[in-house]
Design a protein around this motif. Structure first.
Motif, PDB file in Angstrom:
ATOM      1  N   ARG A 131       0.834  -1.161  -0.006  1.00  0.00           N
ATOM      2  CA  ARG A 131      -0.114  -0.022  -0.066  1.00  0.00           C
ATOM      3  C   ARG A 131       0.790   1.236   0.082  1.00  0.00           C
ATOM      4  O   ARG A 131       0.397   2.224   0.613  1.00  0.00           O
ATOM      5  CB  ARG A 131      -1.048  -0.018   1.101  1.00  0.00           C
ATOM      6  CG  ARG A 131      -2.042  -1.231   1.194  1.00  0.00           C
ATOM      7  CD  ARG A 131      -3.036  -1.171   2.278  1.00  0.00           C
ATOM      8  NE  ARG A 131      -4.223  -1.530   1.854  1.00  0.00           N
ATOM      9  CZ  ARG A 131      -5.141  -1.740   2.984  1.00  0.00           C
ATOM     10  NH1 ARG A 131      -4.856  -1.426   4.184  1.00  0.00           N
ATOM     11  NH2 ARG A 131      -6.332  -2.469   2.651  1.00  0.00           N
ATOM     12  N   ARG A 145      -4.956   3.333   1.725  1.00  0.00           N
ATOM     13  CA  ARG A 145      -6.115   3.581   2.516  1.00  0.00           C
ATOM     14  C   ARG A 145      -6.552   4.922   2.193  1.00  0.00           C
ATOM     15  O   ARG A 145      -5.680   6.058   2.443  1.00  0.00           O
ATOM     16  CB  ARG A 145      -6.162   3.085   3.893  1.00  0.00           C
ATOM     17  CG  ARG A 145      -6.186   1.874   4.105  1.00  0.00           C
ATOM     18  CD  ARG A 145      -5.985   1.436   5.679  1.00  0.00           C
ATOM     19  NE  ARG A 145      -4.545   1.687   6.108  1.00  0.00           N
ATOM     20  CZ  ARG A 145      -4.294   2.763   6.764  1.00  0.00           C
ATOM     21  NH1 ARG A 145      -5.159   3.955   7.110  1.00  0.00           N
ATOM     22  NH2 ARG A 145      -2.966   3.195   7.471  1.00  0.00           N
ATOM     23  N   GLU A 216       1.064  -1.900   8.649  1.00  0.00           N
ATOM     24  CA  GLU A 216      -0.217  -1.822   7.607  1.00  0.00           C
ATOM     25  C   GLU A 216      -0.817  -3.264   7.850  1.00  0.00           C
ATOM     26  O   GLU A 216      -2.052  -3.050   7.984  1.00  0.00           O
ATOM     27  CB  GLU A 216       0.269  -1.708   6.077  1.00  0.00           C
ATOM     28  CG  GLU A 216      -0.994  -1.448   5.224  1.00  0.00           C
ATOM     29  CD  GLU A 216      -2.000  -0.186   5.667  1.00  0.00           C
ATOM     30  OE1 GLU A 216      -1.043   0.809   6.091  1.00  0.00           O
ATOM     31  OE2 GLU A 216      -3.300  -0.209   5.407  1.00  0.00           O
TER      32      GLU A 216
END
Length: 345
Positions: A131, A145, A216
């Motif tokens: 991510r 996110r 994460e």
């Protein structure tokens, strides 16, 4: 999947697949675990090292081919699936693996990844999802996110993230799995399943970046919280998760998932918990699994979907054989000079 080769050297070991290159990732990077586990699994397949090819794009994970004592190709940003497709079509006997990341595969290379998956080329695609763009020092990626903040986006991410599993299912993937970088047993099992699959095997690897996006996947990586945060999938077994005293199940009705509370001694099937079936032909069930996200649901890990469909390379091979049978071996020069031609002067 490449077939075992008669006369291949016996009893290859992990050491045989290690190159002489110094492995250069940040201390604590999840890539180390993935590399070690694939080097442990490959000797089981019984094919020579030279019949493996690892193809990567750009990013931290894309240094992978340097560390494998096999053939490899560190290509250009996002284009690994295109290179891998060409290699597989030209040399179908090879086992071709794609190594990509969430930025490389789903942003710059999203188009190439989509078409490799929809064609069902016989490839194993490992998408490392941390991510973040780690190699270029922490810019947010397509899977970051919503609201995530760092130096590249101090006000927070406002892009809705891409779900790699949903992307693969939407492209028609015939094999879709998710694993955690530090889960050696689960990772090795999925690698074996991916290798055995005939067609595109897509694996999302939840991978920690300790420098730019540390923690994460902590809830899934930490053994103390993994039982409540994760939903391990096993074909033919009910969707049950949670530690003792907090046991729960997932019931999927009309495509909508619900959490079902379970006593430790309760029969989950009698309580209406859904039994996992990775072979459901239509992808709606797998999409329902893909929609399970925290904080309301656990994160499914394992094989979400495994169905059979002719691979692109096999269909192409059959088509070429038919053409040769009907028209002979062909002559490129004659082809170029057939029909309407002209000379540029």
């Amino acid at each position: 999947m490449a077939e075992p080769v008669a006369g291949a050297p016996a009893a290859l070991t992990r050491k045989d697949f290690e190159s002489d290159q110094e492995v250069r990732w940040c201390p604590g990077c999840g890539d180390y675990s993935v590399l070690a586990n694939i080097q442990r699994v490959l000797p089981e397949f019984g094919i020579p090292r030279e019949n493996f090819v690892f193809v990567s794009g750009i990013g931290c994970s894309s240094r992978f081919p340097y560390y494998m004592n096999t053939y490899g190709f560190h290509t250009i940003h996002g284009r690994a699936p295109a290179f891998a497709t060409g290699i597989k079509l030209a040399r179908p006997e090879l086992s071709v693996w794609v190594v990509t990341g969430d930025g490389d595969g789903l942003s710059i290379g999203g188009n190439h990844l989509l078409h490799a998956i929809r064609r069902n080329v016989d490839l194993q695609i490992m998408l490392f999802n941390n991510r973040i763009y780690g190699l270029t020092k922490g810019q947010f990626s397509p899977t970051s996110r919503l609201g995530m903040k760092n130096k590249s986006i101090p006000m927070g991410v406002i892009d809705h993230p891409v779900d790699p599993i949903g992307f693969a299912l939407g492209a028609g993937a015939t094999f879709v799995a998710r694993v955690i970088d530090v889960d050696a047993v689960g990772l090795q099992e999925v690698l074996r399943r991916a290798y055995a699959h005939r067609g595109t095997a897509f694996i999302e690897i939840l991978q920690n970046c300790p420098v730019f996006n540390d923690g994460e996947w902590q809830a899934l990586e930490d053994r103390r919280t993994r039982a409540d945060a994760g939903l391990p999938l096993e074909h033919g077994k009910p969707l049950v998760f949670g530690a003792k005293g907090r046991r729960r199940g997932i019931r999927i009705e009309h495509g909508v998932p619900h959490v079902v509370e379970l006593a430790d001694d309760a029969d989950p099937v009698a309580a209406g918990v859904t039994v996992h079936d990775e072979r459901v032909e239509r992808p709606a069930y797998a999409f329902s699994l893909a929609s399970l996200t925290p904080p309301d649901f656990p994160t499914p890990t394992g094989v979400l979907r495994a169905v059979e469909r002719p691979s692109y390379d096999r269909l192409l091979e059959e088509q070429v054989a038919t053409a040769r049978q009907q028209r002979g071996p062909g002559d490129l020069r004659a082809l170029l000079h057939s029909g309407d031609t002209w000379t540029v002067e």
